[in-house]
Design an enzyme around this catalytic site. Structure first.
Site, PDB file in Angstrom:
ATOM      1  N   PRO A 147      46.643  38.230  43.838  1.00  0.00           N
ATOM      2  CG  PRO A 147      48.887  38.032  44.482  1.00  0.00           C
ATOM      3  CD  PRO A 147      47.935  38.913  43.714  1.00  0.00           C
ATOM      4  CE  LYS A 158      37.621  30.127  43.599  1.00  0.00           C
ATOM      5  NZ  LYS A 158      38.093  29.178  42.633  1.00  0.00           N
TER       6      LYS A 158
END
Ligand code: NAD
Length: 289
Positions: A65, A168
């Site tokens: 996560p 990203k």
């Protein structure tokens, strides 16, 4: 190859399954029993700790996560427990500073390591059509390409350590900006008496074209099919977009980059999240207008 896979959630579950399908021996670990059961069904061997899973691995892939968890897992269970010859690949979306810190520790222990965050959501993870943006040395990249192949549509080397995470966050800040712009343009057309489908027909063939308008139109029944047609279920959650925007804002603050639109996009996604849209696809920003 013997590949350890840590983090079998929405993304990692499908990715590990694709590695097993490609004939690799996958040793999987997740804190969730359900995720482990699904991995077992998909042909992975399951373990009760990351430390056990990485024993004897030729490569370790993680899909976790956030940066805090990635740092903790590599520090306590991967580095010093996987063979030093093992290639380490972190595919999670995390902050650049943590990615570089973990990669430095891996290098000091003799590992090749790359950061390799992905573009493409759960469907691409399941279908083996993710785009990987990879940071690391040329040698590490060449090794990583082989491991990432069965999960990928494209594997692109962005540059040295951390460059994958930079690519990203920049990509997703741009995505947030053109999604909000698309939603506002559609709303403005509507409020001024122009049928939204007609606006889509015109702008998708004009200079307004972009992925959010052309391929992922955020209004039900208008333009391309998208999660909007399904009540904004599935797709890429507003909460995850907000996470990525916060990483971008943190990097902008640290580097002194001027990102006025990105900052506004972050504020608008914060408001959308606070309004209860966190679990809905990020195109639901249209509903806040
Ligand atoms: P997720 O919450 O579904 O999965 C994360 C998994 O990690 C969970 O199964 C959780 O149990 C496990 N986990 C947490 N701590 C752990 C630990 N210490 N050891 C082992 N397992 C642990 O999240 P996701 O949607 O699969 O996302 C994973 C990463 O991929 C995130 O960094 C996210 O930003 C990124 N990402 C997600 C998407 C998307 O569309 N979901 C797209 C691109 C990138």
């Amino acid at each position: 190859m013997k590949i350890a896979f840590i983090g079998l959630g929405n993304m990692g579950g499908g990715m590990a399954a694709n590695l097993a399908r490609a004939g690799h021996e996958v040793s999987a670990f997740d804190l969730s029993e359900d995720a482990l059961a699904r991995a077992k069904e998909a042909g992975c061997a399951t373990f009760t700790s990351a430390r056990e899973a990485v024993k004897g691995a030729e490569a370790v892939v993680s899909m976790l996560p956030n940066g805090k968890i990635v740092d903790a897992v590599y520090d306590s269970d991967v580095i010093g427990h996987a063979p030093s010859s093992a290639l380490l690949i972190d595919c999670s979306t995390i902050d650049v500073a943590t990615a570089r810190k973990v990669m430095d520790a891996a290098k000091a222990a003799g590992h090749d390591m790359v950061d390799a965050p992905v573009s493409g959501g759960i469907a691409a993870a399941n279908g083996g059509t993710l785009t990987f943006m990879v940071g690391g040395s040329e040698e590490a990249f060449a090794r990583a390409e082989v491991v990432l192949g069965p999960m990928a549509k494209a594997v692109i080397r962005a540059g040295e350590a951390g460059a994958g995470q930079v690519a990203k966050m920049c990509n997703n800040m741009l995505l947030a900006c053109h999604m909000i712009g698309t939603a506002e343009a559609l709303k403005l057309a509507d409020r001024n008496g122009l049928d939204m489908e007609k606006f889509y027909e015109i702008s998708s063939k004009s200079t307004g074209y972009c992925w959010s308008l052309n391929d992922y139109t955020p209004v039900a029944g208008v333009g391309a099919s998208s999660p909007a047609d399904n009540g904004y279920a599935g797709g890429f959650a507003t909460a995850l977009m907000l996470k990525d925007l916060r990483l971008a804002m943190d990097a902008a603050d640290r580097s002194g980059a001027k990102v006025d639109l990105g900052r506004k996009a972050c504020e608008l996604y914060e408001a959308a999240d606070a309004a209860g849209l966190g679990g809905k696809d990020f195109g639901s920003i249209f509903e806040t207008l």
